[in-house]
Design an enzyme around this catalytic site. Structure first.
Site, short mmCIF file in Angstrom:
data_model
loop_
_atom_site.label_atom_id
_atom_site.label_comp_id
_atom_site.label_asym_id
_atom_site.label_seq_id
_atom_site.Cartn_x
_atom_site.Cartn_y
_atom_site.Cartn_z
N GLY A 1 1.11 -1.13 -0.19
CA GLY A 1 0.77 0.02 0.03
C GLY A 1 1.08 1.67 -0.43
O GLY A 1 0.34 1.96 0.63
N ASN B 1 1.11 3.21 -2.32
CA ASN B 1 1.04 4.41 -3.82
C ASN B 1 0.77 5.71 -2.67
O ASN B 1 0.30 5.96 -3.60
CB ASN B 1 0.39 3.65 -4.72
N GLY C 1 -1.27 8.15 1.06
CA GLY C 1 -1.49 7.71 2.45
C GLY C 1 -0.18 7.97 3.54
O GLY C 1 1.25 7.52 2.97
N ILE C 2 -0.14 6.74 4.33
CA ILE C 2 1.44 7.12 4.86
C ILE C 2 1.64 5.42 4.66
O ILE C 2 3.40 5.72 4.68
CB ILE C 2 0.23 5.74 6.15
N GLY C 3 1.44 4.90 3.17
CA GLY C 3 2.52 4.22 3.18
C GLY C 3 3.56 4.41 1.94
O GLY C 3 3.92 4.64 1.46
N SER D 1 -4.69 -0.65 14.82
CA SER D 1 -5.41 0.26 14.79
C SER D 1 -5.56 0.51 16.18
O SER D 1 -5.60 -0.84 16.87
CB SER D 1 -6.11 0.74 14.06
N TYR E 1 -13.35 -4.12 11.52
CA TYR E 1 -12.09 -3.44 10.93
C TYR E 1 -11.69 -3.76 12.49
O TYR E 1 -10.34 -4.27 12.53
CB TYR E 1 -12.46 -2.61 10.68
#
Length: 332
Positions: A57, A59, A61-63, A186, A214
């Site tokens: 991931g 590509n 945000g946080i990643g 999280s 989630y």
């Protein structure tokens, strides 16, 4: 008389609405002060020249910010995600801002075990080491449905796909030690309602059902961290983290009141993706974390977590069930 009753009902509804708003605001401020009174920053200046880092991931945000930081330290960074176009834009951005051209894209769809296995096979045959694995990719707010592997899609993307990927790459990680595995969890893991026999089953499709699914996936991330910490040899660290309330698009698929509530809370407490990436980066590079295993971090510091993650029986049950559902033999 009817008009008076109408006014009474209207005023009552208004009072209830204002009370709810006040409750939400008070809760948000409490969570903000309880969980994020300060924004932790990774202060390590460690270089990563000659190292290989894989960020799922990566590509957005946080990643993306994690991948950018690791590239700025000289690492060869692989961004693993589904969207080749978004990855190309991210890679161009990282190269332009860091001056490091050793940033690559590898296709990976965590919602398909076949894709995970193909990715691992290609990686193991193409690269001689893996120094840092960041299990960052995740999703939320999806309508509950079963993947082609018979698992709830949120559980598979957030947990089972990463579980399978990591186990298939363990030989490379172990031979590259000192090496690190970072698992993005999280704070919502505290609200999990976990039944081991139902780990794969499709959850409810209402707002609270989606939140519970989630949360279950994020508790599994902690339990899996604990299981790996007990099994991995010295020299391989594995830790999980809460990145904070980060304003990304992970909850964009929620609708109606649920989306408005999430956006409201994020507006009150949010971090930028760069701020949200700091604890992930800390676990990737900080000298303070060398030799630390099986812990949970917030704001670049060890933090409290659900007591469920200290239940050794539950840790083993989830580990064994996960091996069964991903059709793996215990690699350790």
């Amino acid at each position: 008389m009817i008009l008076a009753i109408g006014y009474y009902l209207l005023i009552t509804a208004l009072i209830l609405f204002l009370t709810l708003c006040l409750l939400v605001l008070t809760t948000a401020l409490y969570v903000k002060l309880k969980l994020e009174p300060v924004k932790g920053v990774c202060t390590s200046n460690v270089r990563l020249d000659g190292k290989i880092a894989l960020v799922t991931g990566g590509n957005q945000g946080i990643g993306l910010e994690t991948a950018r930081d690791l590239a700025a330290r000289g690492a060869r960074v692989l961004i693993a995600c589904r969207d080749a176009k978004a990855a190309a834009e991210a890679i161009a951005d990282i190269r332009a801002t860091t001056g490091n051209d050793l940033v690559e894209f590898k296709h990976l769809d965590l919602a398909k075990f076949s894709s995970v296995r193909q990715f691992a096979e290609d990686f193991n045959s193409s690269y001689d080491r893996l120094d840092i694995l960041v299990n960052n990719a995740g999703c939320a707010g999806l309508r509950s449905k079963s993947t082609e592997d018979g698992i709830d899609v949120v559980m598979q993307v957030n947990y089972f796909g990463a579980f399978l990927l990591t186990n298939l790459l363990l030989d490379k990680i172990i031979t590259s030690k000192p090496s690190r595995i970072v698992i993005v969890s999280s704070w919502l893991h505290n609200y999990a309602k976990l039944r081991v026999e139902d780990l794969h089953k499709v959850g409810e499709n209402d707002f609270f059902g989606q939140i519970y699914t989630y949360s279950n996936s994020k508790l599994c991330d902690l339990l899996w961290t604990k299981a790996l910490a007990k099994r991995l040899p010295e020299g391989v660290t594995v830790n999980s983290l809460h990145p904070g309330v980060v304003k990304t698009n992970i909850f964009r698929r929620l609708s109606g009141f649920g989306l408005k509530l999430i956006n409201f809370l994020c507006d009150l407490m949010y971090k930028t993706p760069k701020e949200g990436a700091q604890t992930t980066i800390h676990l990737c590079v900080s000298e303070e974390v060398e030799g630390v295993r099986g812990k949970y971090f917030m704001e670049c510091k060890e933090a409290q977590y659900s007591s469920k993650a200290d239940d050794d029986a539950l840790v083993e049950q989830v580990w064994n069930k996960s091996l069964e559902l991903t059709n793996l033999r215990d690699p350790l």
